[in-house]
Write a protein that holds these residues in place. Structure first.
Motif, PDB file in Angstrom:
ATOM      1  N   ASP A   1      -9.330  -2.934 -63.389  1.00 26.43           N
ATOM      2  CA  ASP A   1      -9.312  -2.870 -64.854  1.00 26.43           C
ATOM      3  C   ASP A   1     -10.685  -2.776 -65.508  1.00 26.43           C
ATOM      4  O   ASP A   1     -10.797  -2.960 -66.718  1.00 26.43           O
ATOM      5  CB  ASP A   1      -8.543  -4.053 -65.415  1.00 26.43           C
ATOM      6  CG  ASP A   1      -9.096  -5.389 -64.944  1.00 26.43           C
ATOM      7  OD1 ASP A   1     -10.096  -5.410 -64.219  1.00 26.43           O
ATOM      8  OD2 ASP A   1      -8.504  -6.419 -65.310  1.00 26.43           O
ATOM      9  N   ALA A   2     -11.719  -2.467 -64.732  1.00 30.36           N
ATOM     10  CA  ALA A   2     -13.062  -2.333 -65.312  1.00 30.36           C
ATOM     11  C   ALA A   2     -13.801  -1.194 -64.618  1.00 30.36           C
ATOM     12  O   ALA A   2     -13.642  -0.986 -63.418  1.00 30.36           O
ATOM     13  CB  ALA A   2     -13.837  -3.635 -65.153  1.00 30.36           C
ATOM     14  N   LYS A   3     -14.591  -0.482 -65.372  1.00 32.12           N
ATOM     15  CA  LYS A   3     -15.391   0.593 -64.796  1.00 32.12           C
ATOM     16  C   LYS A   3     -16.510  -0.007 -63.954  1.00 32.12           C
ATOM     17  O   LYS A   3     -17.175  -0.947 -64.354  1.00 32.12           O
ATOM     18  CB  LYS A   3     -15.983   1.460 -65.907  1.00 32.12           C
ATOM     19  CG  LYS A   3     -16.815   2.613 -65.377  1.00 32.12           C
ATOM     20  CD  LYS A   3     -17.227   3.526 -66.494  1.00 32.12           C
ATOM     21  CE  LYS A   3     -18.146   4.639 -66.079  1.00 32.12           C
ATOM     22  NZ  LYS A   3     -17.951   5.272 -64.818  1.00 32.12           N
ATOM     23  N   LYS A   4     -16.676   0.529 -62.773  1.00 29.74           N
ATOM     24  CA  LYS A   4     -17.812   0.192 -61.922  1.00 29.74           C
ATOM     25  C   LYS A   4     -18.604   1.490 -61.791  1.00 29.74           C
ATOM     26  O   LYS A   4     -18.891   2.119 -62.808  1.00 29.74           O
ATOM     27  CB  LYS A   4     -17.326  -0.302 -60.551  1.00 29.74           C
ATOM     28  CG  LYS A   4     -16.794  -1.726 -60.546  1.00 29.74           C
ATOM     29  CD  LYS A   4     -16.209  -2.078 -59.199  1.00 29.74           C
ATOM     30  CE  LYS A   4     -17.042  -3.058 -58.433  1.00 29.74           C
ATOM     31  NZ  LYS A   4     -16.400  -3.487 -57.175  1.00 29.74           N
ATOM     32  N   MET A   5     -18.899   1.909 -60.599  1.00 30.90           N
ATOM     33  CA  MET A   5     -19.522   3.225 -60.406  1.00 30.90           C
ATOM     34  C   MET A   5     -18.514   4.327 -60.711  1.00 30.90           C
ATOM     35  O   MET A   5     -18.861   5.381 -61.218  1.00 30.90           O
ATOM     36  CB  MET A   5     -20.038   3.369 -58.971  1.00 30.90           C
ATOM     37  CG  MET A   5     -21.272   2.538 -58.702  1.00 30.90           C
ATOM     38  SD  MET A   5     -21.787   2.471 -56.976  1.00 30.90           S
ATOM     39  CE  MET A   5     -21.729   4.127 -56.432  1.00 30.90           C
ATOM     40  N   GLY A   6     -17.265   4.060 -60.382  1.00 33.80           N
ATOM     41  CA  GLY A   6     -16.183   4.992 -60.674  1.00 33.80           C
ATOM     42  C   GLY A   6     -15.282   4.404 -61.738  1.00 33.80           C
ATOM     43  O   GLY A   6     -15.406   3.230 -62.102  1.00 33.80           O
TER      44      GLY A   6
ATOM     45  N   CYS B   1     -12.371   1.616 -51.386  1.00 35.86           N
ATOM     46  CA  CYS B   1     -12.276   2.115 -52.768  1.00 35.86           C
ATOM     47  C   CYS B   1     -12.814   1.104 -53.778  1.00 35.86           C
ATOM     48  O   CYS B   1     -13.384   1.477 -54.802  1.00 35.86           O
ATOM     49  CB  CYS B   1     -10.830   2.453 -53.119  1.00 35.86           C
ATOM     50  SG  CYS B   1     -10.071   3.690 -52.054  1.00 35.86           S
ATOM     51  N   LEU B   2     -12.609  -0.195 -53.455  1.00 36.16           N
ATOM     52  CA  LEU B   2     -13.003  -1.240 -54.400  1.00 36.16           C
ATOM     53  C   LEU B   2     -14.515  -1.474 -54.421  1.00 36.16           C
ATOM     54  O   LEU B   2     -15.003  -2.262 -55.228  1.00 36.16           O
ATOM     55  CB  LEU B   2     -12.244  -2.527 -54.100  1.00 36.16           C
ATOM     56  CG  LEU B   2     -10.723  -2.385 -54.268  1.00 36.16           C
ATOM     57  CD1 LEU B   2     -10.008  -3.645 -53.836  1.00 36.16           C
ATOM     58  CD2 LEU B   2     -10.362  -2.027 -55.687  1.00 36.16           C
TER      59      LEU B   2
ATOM     60  N   PRO C   1     -17.878  12.320 -54.691  1.00 40.72           N
ATOM     61  CA  PRO C   1     -18.237  11.047 -54.056  1.00 40.72           C
ATOM     62  C   PRO C   1     -17.262  10.602 -52.965  1.00 40.72           C
ATOM     63  O   PRO C   1     -17.578   9.746 -52.158  1.00 40.72           O
ATOM     64  CB  PRO C   1     -18.225  10.038 -55.203  1.00 40.72           C
ATOM     65  CG  PRO C   1     -18.322  10.837 -56.436  1.00 40.72           C
ATOM     66  CD  PRO C   1     -17.698  12.153 -56.131  1.00 40.72           C
ATOM     67  N   HIS C   2     -16.072  11.173 -52.942  1.00 41.75           N
ATOM     68  CA  HIS C   2     -15.073  10.748 -51.960  1.00 41.75           C
ATOM     69  C   HIS C   2     -15.167  11.518 -50.650  1.00 41.75           C
ATOM     70  O   HIS C   2     -14.379  11.270 -49.736  1.00 41.75           O
ATOM     71  CB  HIS C   2     -13.659  10.894 -52.530  1.00 41.75           C
ATOM     72  CG  HIS C   2     -13.415  10.044 -53.722  1.00 41.75           C
ATOM     73  ND1 HIS C   2     -12.713  10.484 -54.809  1.00 41.75           N
ATOM     74  CD2 HIS C   2     -13.797   8.781 -54.014  1.00 41.75           C
ATOM     75  CE1 HIS C   2     -12.662   9.516 -55.719  1.00 41.75           C
ATOM     76  NE2 HIS C   2     -13.315   8.479 -55.258  1.00 41.75           N
TER      77      HIS C   2
END
Length: 94
Positions: free
Chosen positions: A40-45, A33-34, A72-73
């Motif tokens: 605490d920050a937006k990445k791709m998700g 998931c990571l 995406p999951h």
């Protein structure tokens, strides 16, 4: 005596919740998931804290359903038990 027992029960419940939260975070790491999410920050998700706010007051089963429904999951290999733990952990984030 009664207050000592009640205190002991409360401490045990908090310890169990802490272990469950640690397990949920560990499951999120194991499931990958990571790779797309951060706490605490937006990445791709979205950030997990953002998800926690979105689902505030809802059950972890609502979060599990949302995870499964997200396109995406689809390739996630996390078990339903792992998803429950991950969802419960996400809901504890503030």
């Amino acid at each position: 005596m009664k207050s000592i027992v009640m205190t002991a029960v409360a401490v045990a419940a908090l310890a169990a919740a802490g272990m469950a939260n640690a397990a949920g975070e560990e499951d999120a790491k194991k499931a990958g998931c990571l790779n797309c999410h951060a706490v605490d920050a937006k990445k791709m998700g979205p950030a997990f804290k953002e998800v926690s706010v979105k689902f505030k007051g809802k059950k972890d089963t609502d979060v599990v359903a949302a995870i499964k429904a997200a396109k995406p999951h689809a390739s996630s290999k996390a078990s339903d038990d792992d998803l429950k733990g991950i969802s419960a952990w996400i809901l504890t984030l503030k």
